[in-house]
Design an enzyme around this catalytic site. Structure first.
Site, PDB file in Angstrom:
ATOM      1  N   CYS A  27      32.222 -46.859  22.324  1.00 35.92           N
ATOM      2  CA  CYS A  27      32.205 -47.606  21.062  1.00 35.92           C
ATOM      3  C   CYS A  27      33.635 -47.688  20.549  1.00 35.92           C
ATOM      4  O   CYS A  27      34.471 -46.840  20.868  1.00 35.92           O
ATOM      5  CB  CYS A  27      31.300 -46.899  20.053  1.00 35.92           C
ATOM      6  SG  CYS A  27      31.184 -47.722  18.442  1.00 35.92           S
ATOM      7  N   ASN A  69      25.158 -52.454  22.640  1.00 34.45           N
ATOM      8  CA  ASN A  69      24.460 -51.794  21.539  1.00 34.45           C
ATOM      9  C   ASN A  69      22.945 -51.889  21.682  1.00 34.45           C
ATOM     10  O   ASN A  69      22.446 -52.857  22.247  1.00 34.45           O
ATOM     11  CB  ASN A  69      24.871 -52.449  20.212  1.00 34.45           C
ATOM     12  CG  ASN A  69      26.231 -51.983  19.743  1.00 34.45           C
ATOM     13  OD1 ASN A  69      26.586 -50.828  19.889  1.00 34.45           O
ATOM     14  ND2 ASN A  69      27.004 -52.902  19.176  1.00 34.45           N
ATOM     15  N   ARG A  95      19.785 -61.698  17.417  1.00 38.91           N
ATOM     16  CA  ARG A  95      20.468 -60.843  16.439  1.00 38.91           C
ATOM     17  C   ARG A  95      20.158 -61.290  15.016  1.00 38.91           C
ATOM     18  O   ARG A  95      19.897 -60.461  14.136  1.00 38.91           O
ATOM     19  CB  ARG A  95      21.978 -60.886  16.680  1.00 38.91           C
ATOM     20  CG  ARG A  95      22.774 -60.130  15.633  1.00 38.91           C
ATOM     21  CD  ARG A  95      24.260 -60.233  15.869  1.00 38.91           C
ATOM     22  NE  ARG A  95      24.998 -59.408  14.931  1.00 38.91           N
ATOM     23  CZ  ARG A  95      26.279 -59.077  15.054  1.00 38.91           C
ATOM     24  NH1 ARG A  95      26.961 -59.526  16.085  1.00 38.91           N
ATOM     25  NH2 ARG A  95      26.872 -58.330  14.160  1.00 38.91           N
ATOM     26  N   TYR A 146      29.311 -47.341   9.277  1.00 35.92           N
ATOM     27  CA  TYR A 146      27.863 -47.472   9.458  1.00 35.92           C
ATOM     28  C   TYR A 146      27.071 -46.513   8.571  1.00 35.92           C
ATOM     29  O   TYR A 146      25.872 -46.719   8.359  1.00 35.92           O
ATOM     30  CB  TYR A 146      27.496 -47.275  10.933  1.00 35.92           C
ATOM     31  CG  TYR A 146      27.913 -48.450  11.782  1.00 35.92           C
ATOM     32  CD1 TYR A 146      27.094 -49.546  11.933  1.00 35.92           C
ATOM     33  CD2 TYR A 146      29.165 -48.472  12.399  1.00 35.92           C
ATOM     34  CE1 TYR A 146      27.484 -50.632  12.691  1.00 35.92           C
ATOM     35  CE2 TYR A 146      29.576 -49.555  13.152  1.00 35.92           C
ATOM     36  CZ  TYR A 146      28.724 -50.640  13.297  1.00 35.92           C
ATOM     37  OH  TYR A 146      29.128 -51.735  14.037  1.00 35.92           O
ATOM     38  N   HIS A 186      27.285 -44.955  16.057  1.00 38.27           N
ATOM     39  CA  HIS A 186      27.150 -45.610  14.749  1.00 38.27           C
ATOM     40  C   HIS A 186      26.604 -44.654  13.687  1.00 38.27           C
ATOM     41  O   HIS A 186      26.039 -45.093  12.682  1.00 38.27           O
ATOM     42  CB  HIS A 186      26.296 -46.878  14.846  1.00 38.27           C
ATOM     43  CG  HIS A 186      27.013 -47.998  15.542  1.00 38.27           C
ATOM     44  ND1 HIS A 186      26.510 -49.278  15.631  1.00 38.27           N
ATOM     45  CD2 HIS A 186      28.216 -48.036  16.192  1.00 38.27           C
ATOM     46  CE1 HIS A 186      27.370 -50.042  16.296  1.00 38.27           C
ATOM     47  NE2 HIS A 186      28.416 -49.296  16.642  1.00 38.27           N
TER      48      HIS A 186
END
Length: 414
Positions: A163, A143, A88, A239, A193
């Site tokens: 989500c 995700n 990540r 987002y 998102h």
């Protein structure tokens, strides 16, 4: 009934245990599945203690054997992080070298995560198909949820994506209205998102105009966007900040620790807390980890999938004509009634500005899933070129090179 949690060694899992313990699901067994046996040895007993504190008599087991974990399960939750926090952090770093947002679900970082995650998710889903109970559901919280869910559906799996953005808005709006969250129903629509609240229903009436008239400034501050963005009467998720304030966000990211670095620090602290063998509740620190209200959303959705009670949930499902400007096979995130059929329940559509962005990102997602399933540098480039945050040859080419170089260990075709 048996529930399997794939990725059960995650620091998220105690949040989920709270939901299993406090909600009325007829659970006989919860099995946590994770390749990291050392994490399971900490998380497993903690989950057991949390559920016992809430009065649940369900058996809690943990294993690194996927087949054993999913065998006979009626519901299988996916909460995977292929490559861990280090991957990540890399996703957040390499796009900044090209002047693009570095984020794990949006833009080039999101594609990097999809490329290494989707093949693993599909391989696990095949074992679920072979070994789980007939008609078992896969509930995906991994995700990028929309892309992972689409890949699962493309392969014929009985899957639905989840989500926590919508449930967060529901809780916030209920607080502003002085009502209980269950009394508030959202018109939540878009892509994972990339969503907007187009209506907020209370006692059958849309109260979103009233909310914005009284609380526009504070809502705008919470999603980190200027009030002008709300002029059309819709509320974008946080987002959308990466799209509507892209350049400012890039500058901030270049000088601040990344979210991945922050989460890695929190997780290190959480592991120390979790090792306390008297702990029997989720610690306050977990709220800083992300995934707020995950357990409430997941357990409520699972109840509806099992009972077909017709409750409304914000889920990731096939479009099937609901948004006429997207292909039927696209995956959208939408408030839907979950009964014998799963049917979108949104009454107020997106506006022209939102439709254009949704269509563009949906096209990127289609290409991104193809790249994840079939591999190849050219497919990665095509997906990035289609993304609204990239959209230029030089950027797409540079990001492609960096993505592959950074993620090569998780891309067998590379």
């Amino acid at each position: 009934m048996k529930i399997a949690v794939v990725g059960g060694g995650s620091t998220y899992t105690p949040e989920l245990a709270e939901g299993f313990g406090t909600n009325a699901l007829d659970i006989d067994e919860v099995v946590l599945v994770d390749p990291a046996a050392d994490k399971l040895e900490v998380i497993g007993p903690l989950v057991q203690r949390i559920m016992r504190r809430h009065g649940s008599a369900a058996r809690v087991a943990w294993t690194s054997d996927l087949d054993r974990g999913v065998e006979g399960a009626s519901l299988v939750l996916f909460q995977l992080r292929v490559g861990g926090q280090s991957a990540r952090i890399a996703d957040e770093a390499f796009p900044l070298e090209c002047g693009c947002v570095g984020q794990e679900t949006t833009g080039a970082g999101g594609l990097a995560k999809a490329l290494r995650t989707i093949p693993v998710a599909l391989a696990i889903a095949e074992r679920v198909r072979e070994l789980a109970a007939p008609g078992a559901w896969i509930v995906d919280f991994t995700n990028p949820v929309g892309m992972v869910t689409r890949a699962l559906l493309d392969e014929g799996h009985r899957a639905i994506g989840l989500c926590n953005v919508a449930i967060g808005f529901q809780r916030r709006f209920a607080g502003l209205l002085g009502r209980e969250p269950g009394e508030v129903v959202l018109d939540h629509v878009g892509l994972n998102h990339l969503t907007w609240e187009t209506g907020v229903r209370l006692d059958g009436r849309d109260v979103l105009p009233d909310l914005l008239a009284k609380h526009r400034t504070e809502i705008a501050e919470e999603v980190d966007l200027p009030e002008a963005v709300f002029a059309d009467g819709l509320v974008p998720s946080y987002y959308l900040h990466y799209f509507y304030a892209h350049d400012q966000e890039v500058e901030r990211m270049r000088t601040a620790p990344s979210r991945g670095q922050e989460v890695a620090r929190i997780e290190a602290e959480l592991w120390d807390v979790y090792k306390d063998d008297t702990l029997d509740r989720k610690p306050d620190l977990l709220s800083q980890r992300g995934g707020a209200y995950y357990s409430e959303a997941a357990v409520a959705l699972m109840r509806s999938l099992l009972t077909q009670d017709g409750a409304v949930h914000a889920v990731n499902v096939r479009n099937r004509g609901f948004l006429p400007y997207l292909p039927d096979e696209a995956v959208i995130e939408v408030s839907a009634t979950v009964g014998p059929e799963i049917t979108p329940a949104v009454q107020i559509p997106l506006g022209t500005r939102q439709r254009g962005l949704v269509a563009a990102v949906s096209a990127y997602e289609e290409l991104g899933v193809e790249a994840a399933v079939r591999g190849g540098e050219r497919r990665v480039y095509e997906a990035l070129l289609a993304h609204p945050l990239v959209g230029q040859h030089d950027l797409a080419e540079g990001l492609t090179r960096r993505l592959i170089a950074t993620g090569r260990d998780h891309l067998p075709w590379a």
